[in-house]
Design a protein around this motif. Structure first.
Motif, PDB file in Angstrom:
ATOM      1  N   ALA A   9      42.440   7.693 -10.511  1.00  0.00           N
ATOM      2  CA  ALA A   9      42.268   8.289  -9.183  1.00  0.00           C
ATOM      3  C   ALA A   9      40.930   7.877  -8.561  1.00  0.00           C
ATOM      4  CB  ALA A   9      42.366   9.809  -9.272  1.00  0.00           C
ATOM      5  N   GLN A  10      39.878   7.846  -9.371  1.00  0.00           N
ATOM      6  CA  GLN A  10      38.565   7.455  -8.873  1.00  0.00           C
ATOM      7  C   GLN A  10      38.569   5.977  -8.473  1.00  0.00           C
ATOM      8  OE1 GLN A  10      35.274   7.426 -11.680  1.00  0.00           O
ATOM      9  NE2 GLN A  10      33.944   8.335 -10.133  1.00  0.00           N
ATOM     10  N   GLN A  11      39.253   5.145  -9.235  1.00  0.00           N
ATOM     11  CA  GLN A  11      39.338   3.720  -8.935  1.00  0.00           C
ATOM     12  C   GLN A  11      40.082   3.494  -7.627  1.00  0.00           C
ATOM     13  OE1 GLN A  11      42.204   1.550  -9.129  1.00  0.00           O
ATOM     14  NE2 GLN A  11      41.097  -0.349  -8.930  1.00  0.00           N
ATOM     15  N   LYS A  12      41.176   4.230  -7.429  1.00  0.00           N
ATOM     16  CA  LYS A  12      41.952   4.086  -6.195  1.00  0.00           C
ATOM     17  C   LYS A  12      41.157   4.572  -4.986  1.00  0.00           C
ATOM     18  CE  LYS A  12      46.363   4.998  -6.242  1.00  0.00           C
ATOM     19  NZ  LYS A  12      47.654   5.691  -6.460  1.00  0.00           N
ATOM     20  N   ALA A  13      40.415   5.663  -5.139  1.00  0.00           N
ATOM     21  CA  ALA A  13      39.592   6.180  -4.044  1.00  0.00           C
ATOM     22  C   ALA A  13      38.504   5.176  -3.673  1.00  0.00           C
ATOM     23  CB  ALA A  13      38.980   7.517  -4.437  1.00  0.00           C
ATOM     24  N   ALA A  14      37.913   4.548  -4.675  1.00  0.00           N
ATOM     25  CA  ALA A  14      36.885   3.540  -4.414  1.00  0.00           C
ATOM     26  C   ALA A  14      37.474   2.344  -3.680  1.00  0.00           C
ATOM     27  CB  ALA A  14      36.236   3.099  -5.719  1.00  0.00           C
ATOM     28  N   GLY A  15      38.685   1.953  -4.040  1.00  0.00           N
ATOM     29  CA  GLY A  15      39.348   0.845  -3.360  1.00  0.00           C
ATOM     30  C   GLY A  15      39.618   1.151  -1.902  1.00  0.00           C
ATOM     31  N   ALA A  16      40.046   2.377  -1.629  1.00  0.00           N
ATOM     32  CA  ALA A  16      40.300   2.789  -0.244  1.00  0.00           C
ATOM     33  C   ALA A  16      39.001   2.824   0.559  1.00  0.00           C
ATOM     34  CB  ALA A  16      40.975   4.156  -0.221  1.00  0.00           C
ATOM     35  N   ALA A  17      37.939   3.344  -0.058  1.00  0.00           N
ATOM     36  CA  ALA A  17      36.641   3.407   0.620  1.00  0.00           C
ATOM     37  C   ALA A  17      36.097   2.009   0.875  1.00  0.00           C
ATOM     38  CB  ALA A  17      35.655   4.222  -0.219  1.00  0.00           C
ATOM     39  N   LEU A  18      36.280   1.108  -0.074  1.00  0.00           N
ATOM     40  CA  LEU A  18      35.820  -0.271   0.082  1.00  0.00           C
ATOM     41  C   LEU A  18      36.555  -0.951   1.238  1.00  0.00           C
ATOM     42  CD1 LEU A  18      34.091  -2.618  -0.941  1.00  0.00           C
ATOM     43  CD2 LEU A  18      35.912  -3.141  -2.573  1.00  0.00           C
ATOM     44  N   SER A  19      37.836  -0.707   1.339  1.00  0.00           N
ATOM     45  CA  SER A  19      38.631  -1.268   2.430  1.00  0.00           C
ATOM     46  C   SER A  19      38.112  -0.784   3.784  1.00  0.00           C
ATOM     47  CB  SER A  19      40.098  -0.880   2.251  1.00  0.00           C
ATOM     48  OG  SER A  19      40.869  -1.336   3.315  1.00  0.00           O
ATOM     49  N   ALA A  20      37.776   0.494   3.860  1.00  0.00           N
ATOM     50  CA  ALA A  20      37.241   1.048   5.109  1.00  0.00           C
ATOM     51  C   ALA A  20      35.852   0.498   5.399  1.00  0.00           C
ATOM     52  CB  ALA A  20      37.203   2.564   5.026  1.00  0.00           C
ATOM     53  N   LYS A  21      35.045   0.351   4.373  1.00  0.00           N
ATOM     54  CA  LYS A  21      33.685  -0.172   4.542  1.00  0.00           C
ATOM     55  C   LYS A  21      33.735  -1.601   5.079  1.00  0.00           C
ATOM     56  CE  LYS A  21      30.031   1.350   2.499  1.00  0.00           C
ATOM     57  NZ  LYS A  21      28.955   2.180   3.090  1.00  0.00           N
ATOM     58  N   ARG A  22      34.736  -2.371   4.663  1.00  0.00           N
ATOM     59  CA  ARG A  22      34.883  -3.753   5.115  1.00  0.00           C
ATOM     60  C   ARG A  22      35.594  -3.861   6.456  1.00  0.00           C
ATOM     61  NH1 ARG A  22      36.651  -6.545  -0.642  1.00  0.00           N
ATOM     62  NH2 ARG A  22      34.560  -6.588  -1.519  1.00  0.00           N
ATOM     63  N   GLY A  23      36.110  -2.737   6.974  1.00  0.00           N
ATOM     64  CA  GLY A  23      36.749  -2.731   8.278  1.00  0.00           C
ATOM     65  C   GLY A  23      38.233  -3.049   8.260  1.00  0.00           C
ATOM     66  N   LYS A  24      38.844  -3.082   7.077  1.00  0.00           N
ATOM     67  CA  LYS A  24      40.274  -3.379   6.973  1.00  0.00           C
ATOM     68  C   LYS A  24      41.132  -2.135   7.160  1.00  0.00           C
ATOM     69  CE  LYS A  24      39.548  -7.348   4.004  1.00  0.00           C
ATOM     70  NZ  LYS A  24      39.830  -7.973   2.700  1.00  0.00           N
ATOM     71  N   ALA A  52      37.922  12.250  -1.674  1.00  0.00           N
ATOM     72  CA  ALA A  52      36.800  11.553  -2.294  1.00  0.00           C
ATOM     73  C   ALA A  52      36.485  10.228  -1.615  1.00  0.00           C
ATOM     74  CB  ALA A  52      37.089  11.329  -3.774  1.00  0.00           C
ATOM     75  N   SER A  53      37.514   9.511  -1.179  1.00  0.00           N
ATOM     76  CA  SER A  53      37.266   8.212  -0.549  1.00  0.00           C
ATOM     77  C   SER A  53      36.477   8.365   0.747  1.00  0.00           C
ATOM     78  CB  SER A  53      38.572   7.460  -0.299  1.00  0.00           C
ATOM     79  OG  SER A  53      39.437   8.207   0.515  1.00  0.00           O
ATOM     80  N   LYS A  54      36.692   9.469   1.450  1.00  0.00           N
ATOM     81  CA  LYS A  54      35.965   9.738   2.692  1.00  0.00           C
ATOM     82  C   LYS A  54      34.473   9.942   2.405  1.00  0.00           C
ATOM     83  CE  LYS A  54      37.020  12.218   6.873  1.00  0.00           C
ATOM     84  NZ  LYS A  54      37.869  13.229   7.470  1.00  0.00           N
ATOM     85  N   GLU A  55      34.169  10.613   1.303  1.00  0.00           N
ATOM     86  CA  GLU A  55      32.776  10.831   0.906  1.00  0.00           C
ATOM     87  C   GLU A  55      32.153   9.540   0.383  1.00  0.00           C
ATOM     88  OE1 GLU A  55      32.502  14.118  -1.824  1.00  0.00           O
ATOM     89  OE2 GLU A  55      33.852  15.330  -0.603  1.00  0.00           O
ATOM     90  N   MET A  56      32.931   8.773  -0.374  1.00  0.00           N
ATOM     91  CA  MET A  56      32.424   7.542  -0.979  1.00  0.00           C
ATOM     92  C   MET A  56      31.998   6.517   0.065  1.00  0.00           C
ATOM     93  SD  MET A  56      35.051   6.713  -4.039  1.00  0.00           S
ATOM     94  CE  MET A  56      34.938   7.473  -5.634  1.00  0.00           C
ATOM     95  N   VAL A  57      32.765   6.377   1.128  1.00  0.00           N
ATOM     96  CA  VAL A  57      32.467   5.354   2.135  1.00  0.00           C
ATOM     97  C   VAL A  57      31.117   5.615   2.792  1.00  0.00           C
ATOM     98  CG1 VAL A  57      33.596   6.372   4.155  1.00  0.00           C
ATOM     99  CG2 VAL A  57      33.536   3.912   3.905  1.00  0.00           C
ATOM    100  N   GLU A  58      30.723   6.868   2.911  1.00  0.00           N
ATOM    101  CA  GLU A  58      29.438   7.206   3.541  1.00  0.00           C
ATOM    102  C   GLU A  58      28.271   7.153   2.554  1.00  0.00           C
ATOM    103  OE1 GLU A  58      29.105   7.585   6.760  1.00  0.00           O
ATOM    104  OE2 GLU A  58      31.257   7.398   7.072  1.00  0.00           O
ATOM    105  N   SER A  59      28.511   7.498   1.296  1.00  0.00           N
ATOM    106  CA  SER A  59      27.410   7.671   0.350  1.00  0.00           C
ATOM    107  C   SER A  59      27.162   6.490  -0.581  1.00  0.00           C
ATOM    108  CB  SER A  59      27.652   8.919  -0.493  1.00  0.00           C
ATOM    109  OG  SER A  59      28.790   8.749  -1.311  1.00  0.00           O
ATOM    110  N   MET A  60      28.058   5.496  -0.607  1.00  0.00           N
ATOM    111  CA  MET A  60      27.917   4.396  -1.554  1.00  0.00           C
ATOM    112  C   MET A  60      27.843   3.054  -0.822  1.00  0.00           C
ATOM    113  SD  MET A  60      30.608   5.622  -4.458  1.00  0.00           S
ATOM    114  CE  MET A  60      29.970   4.605  -5.778  1.00  0.00           C
TER     115      MET A  60
END
Length: 63
Positions: A7-22, A31-39
């Motif tokens: 679950a943590q790996q999938k959330a990180a993947g979603a956050a990474l996609s958002a961080k890259r603009g995809k 969690a992915s919403k928090e990760m994109v802002e804090s990592m």
């Protein structure tokens, strides 16, 4: 730093996609919403690239 669960790996993947603009940041939840802002992108890449073999689906939240 490696993901502790699938679950943590999938959330990180979603956050990474958002961080890259995809993916739109507004489409993220939990969690992915928090990760994109804090990592940083490199931290998210490390979490998202973790091998899933032997990882549990979820890990109990520490209190």
């Amino acid at each position: 730093m490696s993901a502790k669960s699938k679950a943590q790996q999938k959330a990180a993947g979603a956050a990474l996609s958002a961080k890259r603009g995809k993916t739109k940041k507004s489409a993220l939840k939990g969690a992915s919403k928090e990760m994109v802002e804090s990592m940083s992108e490199s931290e998210l890449r490390k979490l998202a690239s973790t091998k899933l073999k032997g990882k549990p689906d979820h890990v109990a939240k520490a209190t």
